[in-house]
Scaffold this motif. Sequence first.
Motif, short mmCIF file in Angstrom:
data_model
loop_
_atom_site.label_atom_id
_atom_site.label_comp_id
_atom_site.label_asym_id
_atom_site.label_seq_id
_atom_site.Cartn_x
_atom_site.Cartn_y
_atom_site.Cartn_z
N GLU A 153 -9.27 10.35 5.34
CA GLU A 153 -10.05 9.11 5.16
C GLU A 153 -10.89 8.77 6.40
N TYR A 154 -10.46 9.25 7.56
CA TYR A 154 -11.17 8.88 8.79
C TYR A 154 -12.41 9.73 9.03
N VAL A 155 -12.50 10.85 8.32
CA VAL A 155 -13.52 11.83 8.69
C VAL A 155 -14.91 11.33 8.31
N VAL A 210 -2.90 20.36 -2.16
CA VAL A 210 -3.47 19.43 -1.17
C VAL A 210 -2.50 18.26 -1.04
N CYS A 211 -2.14 17.93 0.19
CA CYS A 211 -1.25 16.77 0.41
C CYS A 211 -2.00 15.62 1.05
N ARG A 212 -1.64 14.44 0.64
CA ARG A 212 -2.23 13.21 1.19
C ARG A 212 -1.09 12.23 1.51
N THR A 213 -1.42 11.24 2.33
CA THR A 213 -0.41 10.24 2.67
C THR A 213 -1.01 8.85 2.74
N ALA A 214 -0.19 7.84 2.44
CA ALA A 214 -0.61 6.45 2.64
C ALA A 214 -0.17 5.96 4.02
N SER A 215 0.41 6.86 4.82
CA SER A 215 0.96 6.44 6.12
C SER A 215 -0.12 6.10 7.13
N LYS A 216 -1.33 6.59 6.92
CA LYS A 216 -2.35 6.45 7.96
C LYS A 216 -3.24 5.25 7.67
N ILE A 217 -4.32 5.46 6.94
CA ILE A 217 -5.26 4.35 6.77
C ILE A 217 -4.65 3.18 5.99
N HIS A 218 -3.68 3.45 5.13
CA HIS A 218 -3.08 2.37 4.35
C HIS A 218 -1.95 1.65 5.09
N GLY A 219 -1.54 2.17 6.22
CA GLY A 219 -0.50 1.50 7.01
C GLY A 219 0.87 1.52 6.36
N PHE A 220 1.19 2.59 5.62
CA PHE A 220 2.45 2.66 4.87
C PHE A 220 3.48 3.58 5.54
N ALA A 221 3.35 3.84 6.83
CA ALA A 221 4.26 4.83 7.46
C ALA A 221 5.72 4.42 7.28
N ASP A 225 -7.95 -1.50 -2.55
CA ASP A 225 -8.46 -2.48 -1.59
C ASP A 225 -9.42 -1.79 -0.62
N LEU A 226 -10.62 -1.55 -1.10
CA LEU A 226 -11.59 -0.80 -0.30
C LEU A 226 -12.02 -1.58 0.94
N GLU A 227 -11.98 -2.91 0.82
CA GLU A 227 -12.38 -3.76 1.95
C GLU A 227 -11.46 -3.49 3.14
N TYR A 228 -10.18 -3.39 2.86
CA TYR A 228 -9.24 -3.15 3.95
C TYR A 228 -9.45 -1.76 4.56
N GLN A 229 -9.66 -0.79 3.69
CA GLN A 229 -9.87 0.56 4.23
C GLN A 229 -11.11 0.60 5.13
N ASP A 230 -12.16 -0.12 4.71
CA ASP A 230 -13.38 -0.18 5.54
C ASP A 230 -13.10 -0.89 6.86
N PHE A 231 -12.35 -1.96 6.76
CA PHE A 231 -11.99 -2.71 7.97
C PHE A 231 -11.28 -1.81 8.98
N PHE A 232 -10.28 -1.11 8.47
CA PHE A 232 -9.48 -0.32 9.40
C PHE A 232 -10.28 0.86 9.95
N LYS A 233 -11.11 1.45 9.13
CA LYS A 233 -11.96 2.55 9.61
C LYS A 233 -12.87 2.06 10.72
N ASN A 240 -11.82 13.51 14.58
CA ASN A 240 -12.09 13.24 13.16
C ASN A 240 -10.91 12.49 12.55
N ALA A 241 -10.17 11.77 13.38
CA ALA A 241 -8.95 11.14 12.88
C ALA A 241 -8.72 9.81 13.63
N ASN A 242 -7.48 9.37 13.71
CA ASN A 242 -7.18 8.13 14.42
C ASN A 242 -6.46 8.42 15.74
N PHE A 243 -6.74 9.57 16.29
CA PHE A 243 -6.18 9.93 17.61
C PHE A 243 -7.14 10.84 18.35
#
Length: 372
Positions: free
Chosen positions: A208-210, A230-241, A280-288, A313-316
Amino acid sequence: MTTKITRRDWLVGGTALAGTMIASKIASAQTVPSPNLNPTPENPIRAGFNENVYGPSLKAKKVMEKAAETAHLYEFSGQMKLNQVIAKIENLPRDHIAIDNGSTPFLERAAFACAIQQGKLLTSDPAYMSVPSTAKMIGVEVIRVPVADDLSIDIDAMRAAMTDEVKLVYLCNPNNPIPSIIEKNALREFCIDMSKRALVLIDEAYYEYVDNPDFASMKDLVTEHKNIIVCRTASKIHGFAGVRMGFAFANPETLRLLVGPFNLSLSNVAVAGAIESYQDLEYQDFFKQKNRQSMDILEKMFKDLNLDFVKSNANFAFFNAGRPSTEIAKKLLEHGIVSGRPFPPFTNWVRMSTVKPEEMQYVVDVYKKEFG
Ligand SMILES: Cc1ncc(COP(=O)(O)O)c(C=O)c1O
């Protein structure tokens, strides 16, 4: 403690969010935790775990609070709805999507699937540790292909290292701890070729960050190529870690290697929250946007101090501190900042996760004072 900010603050960001100005604003839209500007080793700024430091969106939190009222009931129907939501967003058939408590269960089971076939694992080095560590733990031989000189994943060297004994190929795109990406056409070709000989798992935890035209998700391949996951996670941009939610996309038969036909171990709180959060696309945009602001602050420091770094290309970020990362981590912790663990053989390189922009500025100020 939380600070109320308006939706406009979210979208405008930057100076609108600066320090005390927003502290006095009482508004309706969303509530996010305040920055931690007096961190201590006991209550640190967490720049070491690639988390979303804002947490889940307010809308998702509200739904999760409500779902907690029925926490005594098994989760049956929500996962159907979540599957539908994800299928629509990803444009994938519903039977090509599996849901579990984060992506880790899928990653670990892929390693077990490899062990059952008595195969070897082929991966890049460094890569996220879950698949290689699990594989090693259960006696699977791991073939690790070092990254290229520019620290990108070396697809050609991986092709060269492929053998008939390899039953699982695992790559992160973007990679972790090095936040580089693999060029989309080269990766597509690699996945298709390797999938004729083994299972291929592409871990897109950070996709999502790319913001890079050379990147593409490999999700479209799963409908045509049975051995691609393909694996995905809600732990990053969605804050679900800490909530736990993840997905695997693959042919239904391949998914059976990774999860049962009906997953009784899902939490109704996590499922309800994810249904809300993914819409909640607004939140994803906010966090990006916050992530970009913080990354700009970090990258400016690298340039100011003339430090080598890999464009993120990520959050680190991943940068060469020119001294052992353990030394940096120890000193930063004295100032209440947790940075990434060591990643040998890159012992002088530091992985630093983005935090709130105000906290990122604090991290940079401390770093410059101690090591500038
Ligand atoms: C590349 C990668 N994959 C997977 C994970 C684990 O994700 P989850 O929280 O979904 O289990 C991480 C966690 O940092 C990661 O960096």
